[in-house]
Design a protein around this motif. Structure first.
Motif, PDB file in Angstrom:
ATOM      1  N   SER A   1      50.469  44.653  44.354  1.00 20.04           N
ATOM      2  CA  SER A   1      51.269  44.372  43.159  1.00 20.04           C
ATOM      3  C   SER A   1      52.759  44.436  43.418  1.00 20.04           C
ATOM      4  O   SER A   1      53.553  43.933  42.633  1.00 20.04           O
ATOM      5  CB  SER A   1      50.899  45.325  42.026  1.00 20.04           C
ATOM      6  OG  SER A   1      51.182  46.652  42.417  1.00 20.04           O
TER       7      SER A   1
ATOM      8  N   ARG B   1      36.219  37.989  38.322  1.00 21.14           N
ATOM      9  CA  ARG B   1      37.235  38.947  38.749  1.00 21.14           C
ATOM     10  C   ARG B   1      37.257  39.098  40.257  1.00 21.14           C
ATOM     11  O   ARG B   1      38.311  39.146  40.885  1.00 21.14           O
ATOM     12  CB  ARG B   1      36.930  40.295  38.082  1.00 21.14           C
ATOM     13  CG  ARG B   1      38.106  41.196  38.122  1.00 21.14           C
ATOM     14  CD  ARG B   1      37.716  42.647  38.155  1.00 21.14           C
ATOM     15  NE  ARG B   1      38.878  43.406  38.560  1.00 21.14           N
ATOM     16  CZ  ARG B   1      39.836  43.801  37.721  1.00 21.14           C
ATOM     17  NH1 ARG B   1      39.733  43.518  36.441  1.00 21.14           N
ATOM     18  NH2 ARG B   1      40.880  44.473  38.175  1.00 21.14           N
TER      19      ARG B   1
ATOM     20  N   ASP C   1      46.975  42.586  28.843  1.00 19.12           N
ATOM     21  CA  ASP C   1      46.627  43.108  30.161  1.00 19.12           C
ATOM     22  C   ASP C   1      46.451  44.624  30.170  1.00 19.12           C
ATOM     23  O   ASP C   1      46.661  45.271  31.196  1.00 19.12           O
ATOM     24  CB  ASP C   1      47.679  42.673  31.189  1.00 19.12           C
ATOM     25  CG  ASP C   1      47.690  41.167  31.412  1.00 19.12           C
ATOM     26  OD1 ASP C   1      48.677  40.658  31.981  1.00 19.12           O
ATOM     27  OD2 ASP C   1      46.716  40.506  31.017  1.00 19.12           O
TER      28      ASP C   1
ATOM     29  N   PHE D   1      47.824  43.802  39.432  1.00 27.52           N
ATOM     30  CA  PHE D   1      48.318  45.167  39.263  1.00 27.52           C
ATOM     31  C   PHE D   1      47.204  46.189  39.383  1.00 27.52           C
ATOM     32  O   PHE D   1      47.447  47.322  39.812  1.00 27.52           O
ATOM     33  CB  PHE D   1      49.110  45.299  37.949  1.00 27.52           C
ATOM     34  CG  PHE D   1      50.527  44.852  38.114  1.00 27.52           C
ATOM     35  CD1 PHE D   1      50.843  43.502  38.163  1.00 27.52           C
ATOM     36  CD2 PHE D   1      51.554  45.770  38.311  1.00 27.52           C
ATOM     37  CE1 PHE D   1      52.143  43.072  38.368  1.00 27.52           C
ATOM     38  CE2 PHE D   1      52.866  45.355  38.512  1.00 27.52           C
ATOM     39  CZ  PHE D   1      53.162  43.997  38.550  1.00 27.52           C
ATOM     40  N   GLU D   2      45.993  45.789  39.036  1.00 24.67           N
ATOM     41  CA  GLU D   2      44.887  46.743  39.167  1.00 24.67           C
ATOM     42  C   GLU D   2      44.436  46.893  40.618  1.00 24.67           C
ATOM     43  O   GLU D   2      43.669  47.791  40.948  1.00 24.67           O
ATOM     44  CB  GLU D   2      43.739  46.337  38.234  1.00 24.67           C
ATOM     45  CG  GLU D   2      44.110  46.611  36.777  1.00 24.67           C
ATOM     46  CD  GLU D   2      43.071  46.124  35.787  1.00 24.67           C
ATOM     47  OE1 GLU D   2      42.129  45.407  36.194  1.00 24.67           O
ATOM     48  OE2 GLU D   2      43.220  46.438  34.581  1.00 24.67           O
ATOM     49  N   MET D   3      44.931  46.016  41.496  1.00 26.03           N
ATOM     50  CA  MET D   3      44.602  46.134  42.919  1.00 26.03           C
ATOM     51  C   MET D   3      45.516  47.130  43.626  1.00 26.03           C
ATOM     52  O   MET D   3      45.399  47.335  44.837  1.00 26.03           O
ATOM     53  CB  MET D   3      44.676  44.757  43.599  1.00 26.03           C
ATOM     54  CG  MET D   3      43.506  43.859  43.250  1.00 26.03           C
ATOM     55  SD  MET D   3      43.760  42.149  43.756  1.00 26.03           S
ATOM     56  CE  MET D   3      43.490  42.246  45.510  1.00 26.03           C
ATOM     57  N   GLY D   4      46.453  47.681  42.884  1.00 29.74           N
ATOM     58  CA  GLY D   4      47.308  48.707  43.476  1.00 29.74           C
ATOM     59  C   GLY D   4      48.565  48.141  44.099  1.00 29.74           C
ATOM     60  O   GLY D   4      48.692  46.942  44.328  1.00 29.74           O
TER      61      GLY D   4
ATOM     62  N   LYS E   1      47.014  40.851  35.672  1.00 36.23           N
ATOM     63  CA  LYS E   1      46.278  42.083  35.434  1.00 36.23           C
ATOM     64  C   LYS E   1      45.519  42.488  36.698  1.00 36.23           C
ATOM     65  O   LYS E   1      45.596  43.626  37.148  1.00 36.23           O
ATOM     66  CB  LYS E   1      45.313  41.882  34.276  1.00 36.23           C
ATOM     67  CG  LYS E   1      44.464  43.091  33.941  1.00 36.23           C
ATOM     68  CD  LYS E   1      43.770  42.903  32.593  1.00 36.23           C
ATOM     69  CE  LYS E   1      43.270  44.214  32.051  1.00 36.23           C
ATOM     70  NZ  LYS E   1      41.827  44.409  32.273  1.00 36.23           N
ATOM     71  N   VAL E   2      44.822  41.541  37.265  1.00 35.47           N
ATOM     72  CA  VAL E   2      44.037  41.850  38.455  1.00 35.47           C
ATOM     73  C   VAL E   2      44.960  42.294  39.583  1.00 35.47           C
ATOM     74  O   VAL E   2      44.686  43.278  40.281  1.00 35.47           O
ATOM     75  CB  VAL E   2      43.189  40.635  38.890  1.00 35.47           C
ATOM     76  CG1 VAL E   2      42.436  40.929  40.187  1.00 35.47           C
ATOM     77  CG2 VAL E   2      42.225  40.233  37.790  1.00 35.47           C
TER      78      VAL E   2
ATOM     79  N   ILE F   1      49.737  46.950  31.200  1.00 33.46           N
ATOM     80  CA  ILE F   1      50.576  46.720  32.387  1.00 33.46           C
ATOM     81  C   ILE F   1      51.912  46.131  31.927  1.00 33.46           C
ATOM     82  O   ILE F   1      51.937  45.150  31.211  1.00 33.46           O
ATOM     83  CB  ILE F   1      49.873  45.761  33.366  1.00 33.46           C
ATOM     84  CG1 ILE F   1      48.617  46.442  33.939  1.00 33.46           C
ATOM     85  CG2 ILE F   1      50.803  45.346  34.497  1.00 33.46           C
ATOM     86  CD1 ILE F   1      47.656  45.491  34.593  1.00 33.46           C
TER      87      ILE F   1
ATOM     88  N   GLU G   1      40.419  38.499  42.811  1.00 38.59           N
ATOM     89  CA  GLU G   1      40.872  39.487  43.805  1.00 38.59           C
ATOM     90  C   GLU G   1      40.923  38.860  45.199  1.00 38.59           C
ATOM     91  O   GLU G   1      41.874  39.067  45.955  1.00 38.59           O
ATOM     92  CB  GLU G   1      39.921  40.695  43.833  1.00 38.59           C
ATOM     93  CG  GLU G   1      40.126  41.651  42.681  1.00 38.59           C
ATOM     94  CD  GLU G   1      39.281  42.913  42.810  1.00 38.59           C
ATOM     95  OE1 GLU G   1      38.796  43.191  43.940  1.00 38.59           O
ATOM     96  OE2 GLU G   1      39.103  43.602  41.793  1.00 38.59           O
TER      97      GLU G   1
ATOM     98  N   HIS H   1      40.230  36.836  33.117  1.00 32.76           N
ATOM     99  CA  HIS H   1      41.032  37.907  33.710  1.00 32.76           C
ATOM    100  C   HIS H   1      42.340  37.287  34.142  1.00 32.76           C
ATOM    101  O   HIS H   1      42.345  36.345  34.938  1.00 32.76           O
ATOM    102  CB  HIS H   1      40.342  38.479  34.955  1.00 32.76           C
ATOM    103  CG  HIS H   1      38.963  38.989  34.699  1.00 32.76           C
ATOM    104  ND1 HIS H   1      38.711  40.238  34.157  1.00 32.76           N
ATOM    105  CD2 HIS H   1      37.755  38.417  34.887  1.00 32.76           C
ATOM    106  CE1 HIS H   1      37.413  40.402  34.042  1.00 32.76           C
ATOM    107  NE2 HIS H   1      36.803  39.324  34.470  1.00 32.76           N
TER     108      HIS H   1
END
Lengths: 436, 488
Positions: free
Chosen positions: B293, B244, B136, B286-289, B283-284, B139, B248, B279
């Motif tokens: 997360s 992805r 990931d 945590f990448e969304m903020g 990972k997604v 992360i 989301e 994906h």
């Protein structure tokens, strides 16, 4: 100071070595190139070949049928039949799982009827192995306790079963009776007469019998003999032999193999309603199948080397050595414990544990109360911290109110056991002095 | 007392007294058609004459059963672990021996035969966490959030048990896709939890539309308490690999509707189609903020049964729990302890999957060759399957983007549908049973996975060896033609 852990029923963790034949066959099954190796005995290679050809695609990495590999079900049912002096056993009644705890859970899932007006109850011994009670609680079922008689070497008495069943009326719908023979934690081995009485009681009171017999290989007490519930039931003849519903549980975790980590168990279902058997298949199929490693281990348990086989001498020597250790410990450990003031221990007839009683000084009991712990749990904590010996407290298994016990695993090398008892004795004497 | 005076005694455990929830369990992958296939195999062994000489079990995602070879390195290490005398054997590479020594050191008494902690051997959980971090893009993953399990199924069933509570209108509802892998519906039936079905869009390559999720959850709130959303990515039986953007959207939806997310990612290495990429939900997320997360509760599942290794029989797997309430986590730890521990060989195998040979190690060359070959062959077979089935009039197959299956749609003649109804069989079960009896090919009818009313499918694995797969596809083509003619 190093910690000696005799709290698990885990022979390898305690220092016992795996059986060579078992591990050689498994290695060849995992890495079939070894089947060509000249370093492995002929019978090992032959067995590996047979087992591999029983697996789909010749690989232990394939799923198996949900009740187990047919070849192994046959081996197991032959083993049961031989053990029981010829009483027939059908492979279709054998279900293989990832260990006896899983087998017990799956059978309970068939029995526990949460939509009835009363919760389902299962008669369970006090003291008794913890995981089963946890399984009942997980399913929302009720533990119906029946007390084993400590003064009679932890014997099971039908009068007590009757009392317990009666006491459960109105509280739960008691449908099953769970027996552990040889006993855990008690080390008691039931006599044939007692087993007959229990079977009769189950028949009269319409109870489903669950016989947990995982310690059946470890019976060496003088005058003791393991006889399976299935055998006794069969020898009692009709109508009982054809009507009493029985689930017998065994595994590769105990006995000479001690392969707890391989997760191999089976249950034999006797006299079940054919319609229910179909549902049994369904519920076992939701696990897809038992781990193949565990199934292989069970086959090797069911079908060990015989005299004349190349691997037999080593196998015999290894199992005799384990047996000698166990026989020694079984006789000697209770004796030593009985000679420690403030500790008494019933004779050990079989199984893997002793369950000695602690006569704790009142001051110690008070101290435990202040700390908010059961007295024997607190005792175990002190024993661990001060003497580096890890055992389990009686409160986990159940005991008469006000009585305290500890459980130790004696399927442990003699030198380790000697050190454990030495430390325990020193600790206990000191403990008595401190709280007198 | 006695029935019909013959002294028949009613069993204590009979269909009326048994757990009624068990009666509602259906697990098609091991259901009636598979039982018939096993019976046919027995008959063939006994010499019964049939229009075929073998049963081809294309019903279950079992690569080794269909001839895929194990990864050499993995089996070498496991053999070394189970019989440590082999550590003296020069035929085994040094990196395999090092892995074995490390695993054995972490086992009680240095043996695979000792119990481990219920959540798994600590050093292996640490290795799993490192693998997740690497996968990931860095992360962090905490080993304390990793629970090893007996295959992913064990962990999935455990989570569903933890989630199920309430009664009547407050009974837990769990959203599952239609079609789905029937472990989910079986587990929900056994727990008497409420199944909330959301439909994947067959016309859009089985994609997930958040509007459909919204529709499903809104309707469900009338009669239950929706608490979880399960998603299989890459999909089983459908093979779609979610974009992805879609992931989301699902995460956002779960956050809005306050749902616990269960992401079944056992096919994460099985991605074949150009333009598709796996994906991970974590990972997604945590990448969304941190808006998401830090709040969305997620359990991600993986296993050793699929991907390139296909070690189903070892029953190795894990789950990672994210943002779980600490008190619930204590209960989870307690719950898993009831089954003692997962198979140690399965744990060891998982360790090798997450800690496989690196480029500087002696076994790397062979390892990477085997892994690449396995995934490449699967990819070829996925393409071939889709191509061939789409040439059959009456069969329509979406692209197999990932996983191990195809789930084509069948056009069945009205007469066939009626014939099935007369037999009280689902039409696609009727079709598959006939296929089995006439060709020995065992598939699982779409009704076992769920599908829109009035549509019919089957699930077939893409796993048979290439030459055999070609024959299987031909036979299906011929059968379908015959079937259509017979019932026209």
């Amino acid at each position: 100071m190093d910690v000696i852990d005799v709290s698990w029923g885990d022979p390898h963790r305690g220092g016992l070595k795996p059986l060579t034949f078992v591990r050689q066959v498994l290695a060849a099954c995992f890495y079939p190139e070894l089947v060509q190796s000249d370093k492995l005995p002929v019978d090992v290679k032959q067995r590996a070949r047979s087992l591999l050809s029983a697996c789909d695609g010749g690989s232990v990495g394939s799923y198996t049928l949900s009740d187990g590999i047919s070849y192994i079900q046959c081996s197991v049912s032959n083993f049961i039949s031989r053990r029981d002096g010829g009483v027939p056993s059908s492979p279709e009644n054998i279900f293989m799982t990832s260990g006896s705890q899983r087998s017990l859970m799956l059978v309970l899932k068939l029995l526990v009827h949460n939509q009835a007006s009363l919760p389902t109850g299962v008669l369970t011994a006090v003291p008794s192995y913890t995981a089963f009670k946890s399984a009942l609680q997980t399913l929302g079922a009720t533990v119906v306790p029946y007390y084993l008689d400590e003064e009679q070497g932890w014997a099971m008495e039908v009068e007590e079963l009757r009392r317990a069943l009666q006491a459960s009326k109105g509280i739960c719908n008691t449908v099953a009776l769970y027996v552990i023979n040889p006993g855990n934690p008690t080390g008691h081995v039931q006599s044939r007469k007692c087993i007959e009485e229990v079977i009769r009681f189950a028949a009269e009171e319409r109870l489903f019998l669950m016989a947990d017999e995982v310690y059946q290989e470890s019976v060496f007490g003088e005058g003791s003999e393991f006889v399976s519930y299935k055998k006794v039931l069969s020898e009692m003849g009709p109508p009982l032999s054809h009507t009493v519903e029985l689930a017998s549980f065994h595994s590769a975790s105990k006995g000479f193999m001690g392969e707890c980590g391989l997760r191999g168990g089976y249950v034999e279902l006797v006299n079940l309603d054919p319609a229910v058997m179909r549902y049994a298949y369904t519920i076992f199929s939701t696990d897809i199948c038992a781990p193949v490693t565990g199934q292989l281990a069970l086959e090797l348990m069911a079908n060990p080397p015989r005299p004349g086989d190349p691997s037999y001498p080593v196998y015999a020597q290894e199992t005799q050595s384990i047996q000698a250790m166990l026989v020694h410990n079984m006789n000697w450990v209770p004796e030593v414990l009985n000679n420690i003031p403030g500790i008494s221990c019933q004779p050990m007839m079989g199984g893997a544990f002793v369950f000695p009683r602690l006569y704790l000084p009142q001051a110690a009991i008070e101290k435990a109360k202040v700390v908010g712990m059961q007295p024997d749990l607190w005792y175990c904590k002190q024993l661990l911290e001060e003497a580096g010996v890890c055992v389990r407290p009686g409160c986990e298994y159940g005991q008469t109110e006000g009585n305290h016990h500890i459980r130790l695993c004696v399927m442990t090398p003699v030198e380790t056991m000697e050190e454990v008892l030495k430390r325990l004795k020193n600790f206990h004497l000191h403990f008595l002095k401190e709280f007198s | 007392m006695t029935e019909n005076g013959l002294g028949h005694r009613e069993r204590v455990l009979n269909v009326d007294t048994m757990n009624p929830n068990v009666k509602r369990i259906e697990y098609a992958v091991r259901g009636p058609i598979v039982q018939r296939a096993v019976q046919i195999e027995k008959e063939l062994k006994e010499g019964v004459k049939k229009p075929f000489t073998e049963v081809i079990k294309a019903n279950i995602g079992d690569a080794h059963a269909m001839g895929q070879k194990p990864i050499t390195f993995f089996r070498q290490v496991i053999a070394l672990c189970v019989y440590p005398d082999l550590l003296e054997d020069e035929k085994f590479p040094e990196d395999a021996k090092n892995r074995a020594r490390r695993i054995l050191q972490a086992c009680g008494g240095g043996s695979l035969g000792a119990y481990s902690a219920s959540s798994g051997i600590e050093v292996i959980r640490q290795d799993v966490a490192k693998y997740i971090e690497k996968r990931d893009g860095g992360i962090p993953s905490n080993p304390d959030n990793i629970y090893l399990s007996t295959g992913a199924s064990d962990a999935i069933a455990t989570m569903l048990k933890l989630l199920t509570s309430g009664e009547g209108k407050t009974r837990t509802g769990v959203m599952i896709s239609i079609p789905q892998y029937p472990l989910y519906s079986a587990a929900l039936a056994e727990l008497a939890a409420v199944q909330i079905s959301y439909y994947l869009d067959e016309d859009k390559c089985w994609s997930l539309d958040v509007n459909e999720l919204r529709r499903a959850v809104k309707a469900a709130r009338e009669h239950c308490n929706p608490r979880a959303l399960c998603i299989i990515n890459p999909g089983n039986p459908t093979g779609q690999v979610q974009s992805r953007q879609c992931i989301e959207n699902v995460i956002r939806f779960a956050a809005e509707e306050h749902l616990f997310l269960m992401a079944d990612e056992v096919y994460q290495d099985n991605v074949y189609m150009e333009g598709c990429q796996f994906h991970s939900f974590k990972k997604v997320l945590f990448e969304m903020g941190s808006e998401y997360s830090s709040v969305v509760e997620l359990a991600s599942f993986h296993s050793t049964s699929k991907c390139y290794m296909g070690e189903c029989g070892f029953r190795g797997g894990y789950m990672e729990v994210i943002n779980m309430d600490p008190e619930v986590k204590l209960q989870l730890t307690k719950l898993v302890s009831v089954r003692l521990c997962p198979s140690i060989p399965g744990q060891a195998l998982l360790d090798l999957v997450v800690n496989h040979p690196q480029p500087d190690e002696p076994s790397y060359a062979t390892f990477i060759k085997e892994r690449t070959a396995n995934l490449h062959i699967l990819s070829e077979k996925a393409k071939m399957t889709e191509q061939v089935l789409n040439t059959v009039p009456g069969i329509h197959c979406n692209p197999v983007q990932g996983a191990m299956y195809t789930f084509p749609r069948l056009t069945l003649p009205e007469k066939a549908i009626n014939a099935a109804k007369e037999k009280e069989q689902a039409p696609d079960m009727f079709y598959c049973m006939k296929l089995l009896e006439e060709t020995g090919i065992c598939l699982v009818p779409g009704s076992g996975f769920g599908q829109r009313d009035g549509t019919y499918h089957f699930r077939m694995t893409i796993l048979p060896a290439t030459e055999k797969l070609k024959i299987v596809l031909e036979k299906i083509r011929e059968f379908h033609k015959r079937f259509t003619e017979e019932f026209s």
